[in-house]
Write an enzyme that holds these catalytic residues in place. Sequence first.
Site, PDB file in Angstrom:
ATOM      1  CG  ASP A 143      -2.116  -0.962   1.242  1.00 17.50           C
ATOM      2  OD1 ASP A 143      -2.168  -1.416   0.203  1.00 17.50           O
ATOM      3  OD2 ASP A 143      -2.515  -1.254   2.296  1.00 17.50           O
ATOM      4  NE  ARG A 203      -4.791  -1.556  -4.150  1.00 16.12           N
ATOM      5  CZ  ARG A 203      -4.620  -2.094  -2.924  1.00 16.12           C
ATOM      6  NH1 ARG A 203      -3.927  -0.994  -2.146  1.00 16.12           N
ATOM      7  NH2 ARG A 203      -4.338  -3.361  -2.341  1.00 16.12           N
TER       8      ARG A 203
HETATM    9  P1  FDA Z   1     -14.457   9.582  -4.405  1.00 11.23           P
HETATM   10  O1  FDA Z   1     -13.744   9.651  -2.823  1.00 11.23           O
HETATM   11  O2  FDA Z   1     -14.658  10.591  -4.961  1.00 11.23           O
HETATM   12  O3  FDA Z   1     -15.730   8.718  -3.976  1.00 11.23           O
HETATM   13  C1  FDA Z   1     -16.673   8.295  -4.843  1.00 11.23           C
HETATM   14  C2  FDA Z   1     -17.915   7.814  -4.472  1.00 11.23           C
HETATM   15  O4  FDA Z   1     -17.611   6.428  -3.716  1.00 11.23           O
HETATM   16  C3  FDA Z   1     -18.542   8.781  -3.441  1.00 11.23           C
HETATM   17  O5  FDA Z   1     -19.385   9.556  -3.933  1.00 11.23           O
HETATM   18  C4  FDA Z   1     -19.214   7.671  -2.406  1.00 11.23           C
HETATM   19  O6  FDA Z   1     -20.481   7.169  -3.245  1.00 11.23           O
HETATM   20  C5  FDA Z   1     -18.185   6.498  -2.491  1.00 11.23           C
HETATM   21  N1  FDA Z   1     -17.292   6.463  -1.370  1.00 11.23           N
HETATM   22  C6  FDA Z   1     -16.039   6.665  -1.370  1.00 11.23           C
HETATM   23  N2  FDA Z   1     -15.385   6.457  -0.144  1.00 11.23           N
HETATM   24  C7  FDA Z   1     -16.640   6.152   0.605  1.00 11.23           C
HETATM   25  C8  FDA Z   1     -16.546   5.804   2.054  1.00 11.23           C
HETATM   26  N3  FDA Z   1     -15.540   5.697   2.954  1.00 11.23           N
HETATM   27  N4  FDA Z   1     -17.885   5.461   2.430  1.00 11.23           N
HETATM   28  C9  FDA Z   1     -18.883   5.381   1.727  1.00 11.23           C
HETATM   29  N5  FDA Z   1     -18.986   5.615   0.412  1.00 11.23           N
HETATM   30  C10 FDA Z   1     -17.688   6.155  -0.045  1.00 11.23           C
HETATM   31  N6  FDA Z   1      -5.362   5.236  -0.677  1.00 11.23           N
HETATM   32  C11 FDA Z   1      -3.994   5.357  -0.235  1.00 11.23           C
HETATM   33  O7  FDA Z   1      -3.807   6.603  -0.188  1.00 11.23           O
HETATM   34  N7  FDA Z   1      -3.269   4.430  -0.517  1.00 11.23           N
HETATM   35  C12 FDA Z   1      -3.454   3.132  -0.708  1.00 11.23           C
HETATM   36  O8  FDA Z   1      -2.728   2.094  -0.623  1.00 11.23           O
HETATM   37  C13 FDA Z   1      -5.054   2.720  -0.909  1.00 11.23           C
HETATM   38  N8  FDA Z   1      -5.350   1.735  -1.030  1.00 11.23           N
HETATM   39  C14 FDA Z   1      -6.663   1.579  -1.603  1.00 11.23           C
HETATM   40  C15 FDA Z   1      -7.206   0.250  -2.077  1.00 11.23           C
HETATM   41  C16 FDA Z   1      -8.337   0.075  -2.684  1.00 11.23           C
HETATM   42  C17 FDA Z   1      -8.875  -1.450  -3.157  1.00 11.23           C
HETATM   43  C18 FDA Z   1      -9.275   1.367  -2.812  1.00 11.23           C
HETATM   44  C19 FDA Z   1     -10.677   1.069  -3.235  1.00 11.23           C
HETATM   45  C20 FDA Z   1      -8.960   2.436  -2.144  1.00 11.23           C
HETATM   46  C21 FDA Z   1      -7.542   2.594  -1.710  1.00 11.23           C
HETATM   47  N9  FDA Z   1      -7.313   3.693  -1.233  1.00 11.23           N
HETATM   48  C22 FDA Z   1      -5.994   3.994  -1.001  1.00 11.23           C
HETATM   49  C23 FDA Z   1      -8.369   4.774  -1.120  1.00 11.23           C
HETATM   50  C24 FDA Z   1      -8.374   5.842  -1.838  1.00 11.23           C
HETATM   51  O9  FDA Z   1      -7.139   6.535  -2.132  1.00 11.23           O
HETATM   52  C25 FDA Z   1      -9.487   6.446  -1.761  1.00 11.23           C
HETATM   53  O10 FDA Z   1      -9.253   7.629  -0.576  1.00 11.23           O
HETATM   54  C26 FDA Z   1     -11.017   6.138  -1.414  1.00 11.23           C
HETATM   55  O11 FDA Z   1     -11.142   4.980  -2.478  1.00 11.23           O
HETATM   56  C27 FDA Z   1     -11.993   7.040  -1.749  1.00 11.23           C
HETATM   57  O12 FDA Z   1     -11.914   7.349  -3.103  1.00 11.23           O
HETATM   58  P2  FDA Z   1     -12.772   7.086  -4.289  1.00 11.23           P
HETATM   59  O13 FDA Z   1     -11.828   6.586  -5.541  1.00 11.23           O
HETATM   60  O14 FDA Z   1     -13.805   5.989  -4.279  1.00 11.23           O
HETATM   61  O15 FDA Z   1     -13.564   8.383  -4.934  1.00 11.23           O
END
Ligand code: FDA
Length: 330
Positions: A143, A203
Amino acid sequence: MATKSAVSDAAERAMRSTLLTLSHRHALGTLATRVPITRPMVRRFVAGETLDEVLPAIGRLGEQGMHTTVDVLGESVTHETDARAASARYLAVLDALAAGGHDRNVSCKPSQMGLAISPALARENIGAIVARAVETGAFVRIDMEAHATTDATLALWQDVRPTGLEPPVDPADGPDVGIVIQAALRRSDRDVDAIIEAGGRVRLCKGAYKEPSEVAYPEKAEVDEAYGRLMIRLLRNSRYPAIATHDVRLIKRAVQVAKAEGISRSSFEFQMLYGVRRDIQEQLVGAGWRVRVYVPFGGQWYPYFMRRLAERPANVSFLLRNMWRERGRG
Ligand code: FDA
């Protein structure tokens, strides 16, 4: 005069920033993990406290057609013994995944492996996990944490990558070690190019940490734009990228590009967090796309949980409502 949406955007940013600051308060974390009223909300994002609790959750996801990666919660370790103990927990997880016939895929944090104590210690601890992954045919994802650790994490990844192994029949399988790129960081275009060149597996996520604007895009629209650009580059040019987002707009774009350019469904995967947008996870699997769920477990859930709250302010009001109800009962 500021518009209503500009005001609520500013309030959301302030809330996110406060939650991310609180995520580093160890004393608060210790307190939170001892207070039972947060538990129901925590259980939405954390699959259990013990390995015995997490294995059935992985089994259930597998039955629904989801792949999984297991994360043993823990980070910002400051004592060598804790870092070594965390590495040993991962060895037990890899053994249990192999013995139970589950997906052999884990994700671990450099700071949990002792990166802040010394890069050599982190290398030794992750090296032990990778050695067991090679024995059990597992995939290890390192990560990515806050920007001050990006260079050290990339160096760690280069150091522990196994060499001279036959490529797996299915590119999703191990043994191999992958890395994470955060679209929020201004440097990520360069890093993605270098990783593609090195044949690494990425990723792509947006980035979950509070970063200064000198190194990261301050506006969400800029992060989303960067994500789209990097995602398409990875889909076109890299080996089995993981598109890690719950952003429906970006997911639709990935599907569109894959279909339009004949990128096969088995040459990349979507990844999402346990308990987040289960509806989209199911829809994608139903439509024949690969989805891997990031499944965290363990007692040290506080910083992880706070980052999940920060991502969606509505989660905070849900938590407060729950706490109020529980207080009423007590
Ligand atoms: P965004 O934040 O724009 O969210 C899009 C939509 O998704 C929201 O409108 C909501 O509907 C939904 N959503 C998102 N987060 C939610 C929550 N917590 N609760 C409820 N609904 C939610 N980061 C990092 O810095 N280092 C890493 O190694 C990783 N590893 C990682 C693995 C995996 C498999 C995932 C999916 C994510 C990560 N992340 C991460 C976290 C990533 O950086 C990010 O903070 C989150 O995925 C939220 O961003 P989105 O891409 O979902 O978009």
